[in-house]
Design a protein around this motif. Structure first.
Motif, PDB file in Angstrom:
ATOM      1  N   LEU A 345     -33.576  41.271 106.895  1.00 57.12           N
ATOM      2  CA  LEU A 345     -34.274  42.336 107.607  1.00 57.12           C
ATOM      3  C   LEU A 345     -33.411  42.869 108.742  1.00 57.12           C
ATOM      4  O   LEU A 345     -32.662  42.113 109.371  1.00 57.12           O
ATOM      5  CB  LEU A 345     -35.611  41.835 108.158  1.00 57.12           C
ATOM      6  CG  LEU A 345     -36.658  41.543 107.077  1.00 57.12           C
ATOM      7  CD1 LEU A 345     -36.720  40.064 106.791  1.00 57.12           C
ATOM      8  CD2 LEU A 345     -38.016  42.066 107.486  1.00 57.12           C
ATOM      9  N   SER A 346     -33.560  44.148 108.991  1.00 52.50           N
ATOM     10  CA  SER A 346     -32.753  44.808 110.014  1.00 52.50           C
ATOM     11  C   SER A 346     -33.637  45.354 111.119  1.00 52.50           C
ATOM     12  O   SER A 346     -34.803  45.683 110.898  1.00 52.50           O
ATOM     13  CB  SER A 346     -31.951  45.949 109.383  1.00 52.50           C
ATOM     14  OG  SER A 346     -31.305  46.715 110.380  1.00 52.50           O
ATOM     15  N   LEU A 347     -33.057  45.462 112.320  1.00 52.71           N
ATOM     16  CA  LEU A 347     -33.768  46.071 113.434  1.00 52.71           C
ATOM     17  C   LEU A 347     -33.538  47.575 113.489  1.00 52.71           C
ATOM     18  O   LEU A 347     -34.214  48.288 114.227  1.00 52.71           O
ATOM     19  CB  LEU A 347     -33.314  45.457 114.760  1.00 52.71           C
ATOM     20  CG  LEU A 347     -34.041  44.187 115.215  1.00 52.71           C
ATOM     21  CD1 LEU A 347     -33.772  43.032 114.279  1.00 52.71           C
ATOM     22  CD2 LEU A 347     -33.636  43.824 116.635  1.00 52.71           C
ATOM     23  N   SER A 348     -32.593  48.051 112.704  1.00 52.99           N
ATOM     24  CA  SER A 348     -32.224  49.464 112.746  1.00 52.99           C
ATOM     25  C   SER A 348     -32.847  50.213 111.577  1.00 52.99           C
ATOM     26  O   SER A 348     -32.819  49.748 110.432  1.00 52.99           O
ATOM     27  CB  SER A 348     -30.702  49.610 112.693  1.00 52.99           C
ATOM     28  OG  SER A 348     -30.332  50.958 112.534  1.00 52.99           O
ATOM     29  N   ASN A 349     -33.406  51.362 111.875  1.00 52.01           N
ATOM     30  CA  ASN A 349     -33.989  52.187 110.816  1.00 52.01           C
ATOM     31  C   ASN A 349     -32.933  52.691 109.848  1.00 52.01           C
ATOM     32  O   ASN A 349     -33.230  53.029 108.700  1.00 52.01           O
ATOM     33  CB  ASN A 349     -34.727  53.384 111.424  1.00 52.01           C
ATOM     34  CG  ASN A 349     -35.933  52.942 112.239  1.00 52.01           C
ATOM     35  OD1 ASN A 349     -36.543  51.922 111.939  1.00 52.01           O
ATOM     36  ND2 ASN A 349     -36.272  53.711 113.274  1.00 52.01           N
ATOM     37  N   SER A 350     -31.689  52.743 110.318  1.00 52.08           N
ATOM     38  CA  SER A 350     -30.613  53.261 109.470  1.00 52.08           C
ATOM     39  C   SER A 350     -30.073  52.210 108.506  1.00 52.08           C
ATOM     40  O   SER A 350     -29.332  52.539 107.580  1.00 52.08           O
ATOM     41  CB  SER A 350     -29.470  53.786 110.346  1.00 52.08           C
ATOM     42  OG  SER A 350     -28.941  52.736 111.146  1.00 52.08           O
ATOM     43  N   THR A 351     -30.431  50.944 108.736  1.00 54.16           N
ATOM     44  CA  THR A 351     -29.968  49.866 107.852  1.00 54.16           C
ATOM     45  C   THR A 351     -31.139  49.395 107.003  1.00 54.16           C
ATOM     46  O   THR A 351     -32.122  48.870 107.524  1.00 54.16           O
ATOM     47  CB  THR A 351     -29.419  48.681 108.664  1.00 54.16           C
ATOM     48  OG1 THR A 351     -28.378  49.145 109.527  1.00 54.16           O
ATOM     49  CG2 THR A 351     -28.885  47.601 107.740  1.00 54.16           C
TER      50      THR A 351
END
Length: 559
Positions: A345-351
């Motif tokens: 899981l990522s904290l960035s919407n772009s990832t």
């Protein structure tokens, strides 16, 4: 009539001198003839003498060898006194061995119960101890349903009703939740005489078949658990009947016990309800398998499961091994449960969120809004065991990744929408009664974006000469819709050589087949990568291969 017979017999009893030991015996036939001379029917006289002989022999006041020769002879003067006392009381309508209301049990004080218990216990223990074959017949029959609720290797116990009245430490003070069958458990029998006869008879199929109802009633009374809503059950073991002078005062006697032990399978509702119930009822307590093997917990709780010990021939180790083999009463049962698999899981919407075989994860085609992705991040943080500081009073956190949303229809709807958006993919959000929610993935398959992690080492330590140094790997805190996931740092001992090589790997670029890089990766895998504390941080790999390169995942901080 009976009193008159005994009165007629008293003058003809044998005698034993109070001093010097003189005595004489009386033939049984002479006693019968004496009664016949009193105008008593011979058959009645024979019956009277036979019954009284049985009574006096039970009291052990008659000389056994002379009795076998058809003679009554007292064993001593005190024996004569006891026999005369009992027979005189039996022949006197005004005599009682106890107060008229002594055996009443309704609305009596504890001291009276104890008095009744003391009498019964003394008589029954004597009857048991003095039996010629050592197998005195029981006079009380108890049918019991016990339950085994096992969580995290511990077994739930319930404080016995007679804890304060036990007479020896071996009696214990905590039993398995459950209890004895009573009239209310037997269905389909309207005749109370038939019902009581079955309850007070040995090996009664009618009562044995009612034990599942007993279990349900007792679990509801003792633990607040409701069948169906909170649990299911299955028979684990039908114990061999066992006998003991035992009972809840004043119901004390040589008792034969029939016990069925049931294994409990908790539902989610039952699993979440039980800790709250235990917290509010000090009579409920967990004991470890080590406590059971030792016979006492560290805080002095004594389990009373003698019937189980006896069923295992007194072998505590065998019993504990059997309990160890029992599965827990609640299983997480995650929908995604694969080895060598991961979700990142990522904290960035772009990832995008990635998933797949470890080392070959690919972006997942998910249609989540940024807000929904942050909801998912909160569920994942709680599932992974991160400390989640919930900022919503409506949110309750439970084990195995479950959250409970109370009186917050907006959040409930938002979580239901996330579950609906993910229902056809690898990532599944479970929903129960639109109140309980969780990310249904085995926790160790969940990882978090590399950007959260830092590899920290002291510059001066790197210049030292010691063979091993301390390094810190930290995960920074991050915000989610459900609350703030707190950061965590763990220190590890690495060789100075490996620490320097890891720093070299972080600062330079190496191809995946570079000999030095491969050796660094191998050393990392054999040591740090095996540490449970490292795995708990949520970083997939500190060193891993990506696009043909050997990559150091965390941010390097040399201080």
């Amino acid at each position: 009539m009976a009193a008159q017979l005994i009165q007629s017999l008293l003058p003809h009893l044998p005698r034993f001198a109070e001093e010097e030991g003189d005595f004489y015996s009386v033939p049984r036939q002479a006693l019968i003839d004496a009664l016949v001379k009193e105008q008593i029917d011979r058959t009645a006289a024979e019956t009277c003498v036979s019954v009284l002989e049985t009574l006096l022999d039970t009291l052990a006041v008659l000389d056994k060898s002379r009795l076998q020769n058809g003679e009554w002879c007292f064993a001593s003067f005190p024996a004569q006194l006891l026999a005369t006392s009992v027979l005189t009381a039996m022949s006197d309508a005004d005599s009682r061995l106890f107060p008229v209301n002594f055996w009443n049990t309704r609305d009596i004080a504890d001291d009276r119960k104890d008095q009744q218990c003391n009498v019964l216990r003394w008589i029954e223990q004597a009857r048991c101890d003095q039996h010629a074959t050592g197998h005195a017949p029981p006079i009380r029959f108890i049918y019991v349903a016990w339950s085994i609720i096992k969580l995290d290797g511990k077994i739930l116990f319930y404080q016995r009703e007679d804890t304060k009245k036990r007479f020896d430490k071996a009696s214990g003070d905590y039993g398995l939740p459950g209890g004895r069958a009573n009239q209310n458990d037997i269905l389909g029998v309207s005749d109370s005489a038939q019902m009581l006869a079955a309850l007070q008879a040995p090996n009664s199929d009618l009562v044995l078949n009612a034990l599942p109802s007993t279990l349900q009633r007792e679990l509801r009374e003792e633990a607040g658990l409701r069948f169906g809503e909170h649990y299911q059950f299955s028979l684990w073991r039908r114990l061999k009947p066992y006998r003991q002078v035992q009972g809840v005062a004043p119901n004390h006697a040589l008792t034969e016990y029939y016990l069925d032990v049931f294994q409990i399978q908790l539902t989610l509702e039952g699993f979440l309800f039980l800790p709250r119930r235990i917290a509010g009822d000090e009579r409920l307590a967990w004991l470890t398998l080590e406590d059971i093997a030792r016979g006492e917990s560290n805080d002095g709780k004594i389990p009373y499961i003698k019937a189980l010990f006896d069923d295992f021939e007194g072998d505590r180790a065998a019993l504990v091994a059997a309990l160890h083999e029992l599965p827990d009463s609640f299983a997480p049962a995650y929908r995604l449960d694969r080895d060598n698999y991961g979700i990142i899981l990522s904290l960035s919407n772009s990832t995008p969120i990635a998933g797949g075989k470890l080392g070959k994860e690919k972006p997942l085609a998910l249609t989540l809004s940024p807000y929904q992705a942050e909801l998912l991040l909160g569920l994942a943080a709680h599932l992974r065991g991160f400390v989640l500081v919930a900022d919503k009073p409506s949110l309750l956190l439970h084990p195995f990744g479950w959250i409970e949303v109370v009186d917050d229809s907006v959040l409930q709807r938002e979580l239901c929408d996330v579950a609906a958006a993910l229902k056809d993919g690898e990532i599944i959000v479970e929903v129960r009664r639109e109140r309980y929610f969780r990310l249904s993935i085995r926790p160790d398959l969940i990882y978090f974006d590399d950007s959260l992690f830092a590899f920290i080492v002291d510059h001066e330590v790197l210049q030292g000469v010691q063979s091993k140094i301390s390094v810190t790997i930290s995960r920074r805190a991050f915000a989610t819709v459900l609350g703030k996931a707190e950061g965590r740092s763990e220190s590890f001992k690495l060789t100075l050589e490996l620490a320097n090589k890891l720093i070299d790997l972080a600062e330079r670029q190496f191809t995946a087949d570079n000999e030095l890089a491969v050796k660094i990766e191998d050393a990392y895998k054999k040591g740090l990568d095996q540490e449970p504390r490292f795995k708990a941080l949520g970083l997939r790999k500190l060193v891993h291969r990506e696009d043909g390169m050997m990559r150091f995942a965390a941010t390097l901080e040399v201080r």
